[in-house]
Write a protein that holds these residues in place. Structure first.
Motif, PDB file in Angstrom:
ATOM      1  N   TRP A   1       0.799  -1.285  -0.162  1.00 50.90           N
ATOM      2  CA  TRP A   1      -0.047   0.061  -0.159  1.00 50.90           C
ATOM      3  C   TRP A   1       0.991   1.268  -0.098  1.00 50.90           C
ATOM      4  O   TRP A   1       2.026   1.318   0.511  1.00 50.90           O
ATOM      5  CB  TRP A   1      -0.852   0.034   1.267  1.00 50.90           C
TER       6      TRP A   1
ATOM      7  N   ALA B   1      -3.490   1.861  -3.761  1.00 50.89           N
ATOM      8  CA  ALA B   1      -2.661   0.952  -4.394  1.00 50.89           C
ATOM      9  C   ALA B   1      -2.048   1.570  -5.456  1.00 50.89           C
ATOM     10  O   ALA B   1      -2.514   2.200  -6.157  1.00 50.89           O
ATOM     11  CB  ALA B   1      -3.602  -0.175  -4.651  1.00 50.89           C
TER      12      ALA B   1
ATOM     13  N   HIS C   1      -7.779   3.300  -2.324  1.00 49.56           N
ATOM     14  CA  HIS C   1      -8.627   2.435  -1.313  1.00 49.56           C
ATOM     15  C   HIS C   1      -9.447   2.765  -0.274  1.00 49.56           C
ATOM     16  O   HIS C   1     -10.297   2.006  -0.055  1.00 49.56           O
ATOM     17  CB  HIS C   1      -7.430   1.152  -0.926  1.00 49.56           C
TER      18      HIS C   1
END
Length: 349
Positions: A161, A176, A187
């Motif tokens: 991430w 992402a 996200h």
């Protein structure tokens, strides 16, 4: 300024500074590994306001914190940084932080409130941007939070991430990054206390917690981090100045000990370094001491690779001060300083 002769072996440090404030740009320094002392060997003012740096092998990357934001690459195999081509635009204004992730350079663009991804070429320099992800929102502090202000971007410890800390929206975004295309996809977003003004974040070495340092309130928000799901959950806040301290206080940078026992925060205005003890699992922080930062307006705070010393870039007093750390208490003791006008960042390589 420059030089082509080879650098002697040993540890190196690099200092960013604001040329608009009288700084010399990007400085290179030798590090005495016994004492921690820095000796500047050269500098480059080839780009304006290289306020934050990131090192990838022999290539040093710098933001150019200007309205027409850009990143620049430097060869650091010699005594002075040498520019590697022209700066590359980031498609955002006033990039204030950058980091490396999955073959890309990421920037947090403060004024425009966005995050940019730029792929790295084989020679280590940045290519044109593949994504600019704009933040949305605002906060209750009118003079600082009328819109988004991305202040930091970095990969999480799992590498899965990218997180970005936004002072203007009182939130942390989780994205992402596609290594193949360089695209950034939102996200999730974690809201923090309105008006806190989150600035920078650091992860616990175990990768299970994160610590968000707030600029508009002198506090640290302790969070649980779930790397499997990409979820950041606030657990509570801890002050980084003592009760009764008279402000104003503007925290700037947070670092965590490699063993996860302590956390340090730089606080401008108070011009102190805060020492916080972390619980064994990293889920709580307790302020145990504050010490003078050795100058004025500590914009950045960095651990050396050994984890035994802290370096504060004191912007307004124009110096970098280093401290030895007590291994039992975590309390820093001033050990030395060098002149570095408008210092803003220190990295090691």
């Amino acid at each position: 300024m420059g030089g082509t002769e080879a650098v002697r072996g040993g540890a190196r440090a690099y200092i960013g500074s604001f040329t608009s404030g009288g700084g010399r740009g990007v400085l290179a320094a030798e590090v005495d590994e016994e004492t921690g002392a820095l000796t500047v060997t050269g500098a480059s003012d080839a780009v304006p306001d290289p306020s934050f740096l990131a090192l990838a092998g022999p290539v040093l990357h710098a933001v150019s914190e200007t309205e027409n934001g850009a990143v620049a690459a430097f060869d650091v195999t010699g005594p002075a940084p040498r520019p590697l081509g022209p700066p590359v635009p980031v498609g955002g204004a006033a990039p204030t932080h950058l980091a490396l992730a999955a073959g890309h350079l990421l920037t947090a663009n403060y004024t425009s409130g966005s995050v940019t991804a730029l792929p790295l070429a084989e020679d280590g320099t940045a290519r044109p941007a593949t994504a600019v992800l704009s933040h949305r929102g605002s906060g209750p502090v009118a003079e600082r939070q009328r819109g988004p202000h991305a202040h930091q971007v970095l990969p999480d410890p799992s590498g899965g991430w990218v997180v970005s800390v936004d002072l203007g929206t009182d939130s942390v975004r989780i994205c992402a990054l596609d290594p193949a295309t360089g695209s950034l996809t939102l996200h999730g977003e974690t809201p923090l206390r309105p008006g806190s003004g989150p600035r920078h974040l650091a992860f616990h070495p175990a990768g299970t917690h994160a610590y968000v340092l707030n600029e508009l309130q002198p506090t640290l928000t302790v969070c649980r981090w779930d790397a499997a799901e990409g979820v950041l959950e606030p657990l509570g806040e801890t002050r980084v100045v003592p009760e009764g301290a008279t402000g104003p206080s503007y925290p700037s940078e947070v670092v965590v000990a490699p063993d996860g026992r302590f956390l340090w925060a730089a606080v401008r205005g108070d011009d102190t370094l805060a020492v916080l003890a972390l619980d064994p699992d990293g889920g709580a922080a307790t302020l145990v001491a504050t010490v003078p930062c050795g100058g004025s307006w500590p914009r950045d705070l960095t651990l050396d690779p050994s984890g035994r010393r802290l370096y504060a870039a004191n912007e307004r007093s124009g110096d970098v001060t280093w401290f030895t750390l007590d291994p039992e208490t975590g309390v820093p003791a001033r050990a030395g300083a060098i002149e570095a006008p408008a210092a803003s960042c220190v990295v090691f390589g």
